[in-house]
Design an enzyme around this catalytic site. Structure first.
Site, PDB file in Angstrom:
ATOM      1  N   LYS A   1       0.873  -1.227   0.031  1.00 22.94           N
ATOM      2  CA  LYS A   1       0.014  -0.025  -0.049  1.00 22.94           C
ATOM      3  C   LYS A   1       0.858   1.240  -0.122  1.00 22.94           C
ATOM      4  O   LYS A   1       1.854   1.467   0.657  1.00 22.94           O
ATOM      5  CB  LYS A   1      -1.007   0.359   1.319  1.00 22.94           C
ATOM      6  CG  LYS A   1      -2.159  -1.082   1.118  1.00 22.94           C
ATOM      7  CD  LYS A   1      -2.912  -0.956   2.240  1.00 22.94           C
ATOM      8  CE  LYS A   1      -4.069  -1.671   2.279  1.00 22.94           C
ATOM      9  NZ  LYS A   1      -4.715  -1.539   3.568  1.00 22.94           N
TER      10      LYS A   1
ATOM     11  N   GLY B   1      10.743  -1.229  11.748  1.00 22.65           N
ATOM     12  CA  GLY B   1      10.175   0.089  11.902  1.00 22.65           C
ATOM     13  C   GLY B   1      11.181   1.279  11.816  1.00 22.65           C
ATOM     14  O   GLY B   1      10.929   2.258  11.495  1.00 22.65           O
TER      15      GLY B   1
END
Ligand code: ADP
Ligand code: MG
Length: 399
Positions: free
Chosen positions: A199, A380
């Site tokens: 995405k 992350g």
């Protein structure tokens, strides 16, 4: 990159106490460690310090206990696995500060190693409470951060301690920062970035930052569909964030004004169902996708052209697969481009740095992870670095 101190800058540390922040957030099943990669990553730092005669206190978090003692998240569970990798006895200390740690330090001899309890059992850890950091620091002489993967968090043991004690980057941290600096901080140009994955919404900040930094931006995976749709292509049933086509156009405009060339696939592999080797599989031009078809990979012509782009570049940074690589044959573009990047790296014309959970899996699947210049497993923290953000755990080490 501003500079940071490394273990080479340590003077005589015989008998001195080191607090060493590592990543022991290990994958576990039924109480045992299933993958010791993160332990092995910490070994060079631990061995360096023990050989220098320091008493090593390992600090790490495990899971999300949210400031409570949760027995199933105690770091006592990983002691055996760490002992096995280090080949020596490791003490477990069920606290991170206070008299119990002080007594343990008294028992440890020069060159011994102890693991302190899960830092997230204390509320002050994630709040970066200075009182907690002070209490932890009280039992030590210096601090080493070897957990790049936790450096995007400003916590007591990732950031607070670095301000209270002489602070050094551990060996893994040093290797990671040096590799990342070569990829985006201070790269040899031209620079290419591959950004793929599912995405656009999950990597908007990455795309926005990269267009100002790189010469070629290769967009693949599901996010390429959103960009194709923004350009007026009918992507059929493909994964596509139609509400983000405006944002995609803004990114394309920003790329244009920064002199960054954006590459989108012009042929694609499509099918009517999300399955391995589906009967409806075919390759077509992006303008020929039918209303009931999904784009699941970049096509062979586009992939070859992308390989040619890499051949003109000296540096590559890669996050996100070009297709739904978990299912054959939608791994083809990712595997082919990964092999090209690996070959150029071996030839010595390309510095290649990649990161991201699925990206690392895809490069392993392609059999080329070992040939890349550097593979980050930081998740992350790697993405925040790709967004151009300052990582508090790294900033606190800079001198
Ligand atoms: P990373 O973990 O390396 O950051 P992401 O999680 O962003 O990567 O993306 C990986 C996922 O994207 C994979 O599960 C892959 O199947 C999916 N993906 C890639 N291309 C497509 C596509 N065309 N359609 C649907 N999913 C895709
Ligand atoms: Mg992922």
């Amino acid at each position: 990159m501003s500079s940071f101190k490394t273990l080479d800058d340590l003077g005589d540390v015989t008998g001195k106490v080191a607090l060493v922040r590592v990543d022991l957030n290990l994958p576990m099943k039924d109480g045992s460690v299933t993958d010791d990669t993160r332990i092995r990553a910490a070994v060079p730092t631990i061995v360096d310090l023990t050989e220098k005669g320091a008493k090593v206190l390992l600090l790490a978090h495990f899971g999300r206990p949210k400031g409570e003692r949760v027995s199933t998240m105690s770091l006592s569970m990983v002691v055996g696995a760490v002992e096995k990798v280090l080949g020596k006895e490791v003490m477990f200390v069920p606290e991170i500060a206070g008299p119990v740690v002080e007594q343990s330090v008294g028992i440890l001899r020069a060159g011994d190693v102890a693991i302190l309890e899960n830092t997230r059992f204390w509320k002050g850890e994630e709040k970066n409470d200075p009182e907690l950091a002070k209490a932890i620091a009280a039992n030590a002489d210096f601090y080493v951060n070897d957990a790049f993967s936790a450096a995007h968090r400003a916590h007591a043991t990732t950031e607070g301690l670095a301000k209270l004690l002489p602070a050094y980057a551990g060996r893994s941290m040093e290797t990671e920062l040096t590799a990342l600096d070569k990829a985006l901080g201070n790269p040899v140009k031209p620079v290419a970035a591959v950004v793929g994955g599912a995405k656009v919404s999950s990597k908007l900040d990455v795309l926005k930052h990269l267009v100002t930094q790189v010469d070629h931006l290769i967009i693949g995976g599901g996010m390429a569909n959103t960009f194709l749709a923004a350009k007026g292509v009918d992507v059929g049933k493909s994964l596509c964030e139609h509400d983000l086509t405006g944002t995609a156009n803004e990114i394309l405009a920003a790329a244009d004004s920064s002199g960054c060339t954006v590459h989108l696939p012009y042929d694609v592999v499509v099918s009517k169902e999300f399955a391995a080797n589906p009967p409806s599989l075919r390759t077509c031009n992006v303008h020929e996708v039918a209303a009931d078809e999904m784009i699941l990979d970049a096509g062979p012509a586009a992939t070859e052209a992308l390989g040619d782009v890499l051949k003109t570049c000296r540096t590559l940074v890669w996050n996100g697969p070009l297709g739904a690589f978990e299912m054959v044959p939608f791994d083809a573009a990712t595997v082919a481009l990964a092999k090209t990047a690996a070959a150029l790296t071996i030839e010595g014309t390309l510095v290649s740095v990649a990161g991201g959970g699925d990206t690392v899996a895809a490069l392993n699947h392609a059999g080329v992870a070992k040939d890349f210049s550097y593979i980050s497993t930081a998740g992350g923290a790697f993405l925040e670095w790709m967004e151009g953000k300052e990582l508090p755990g790294v900033a606190a080490l800079l001198v």
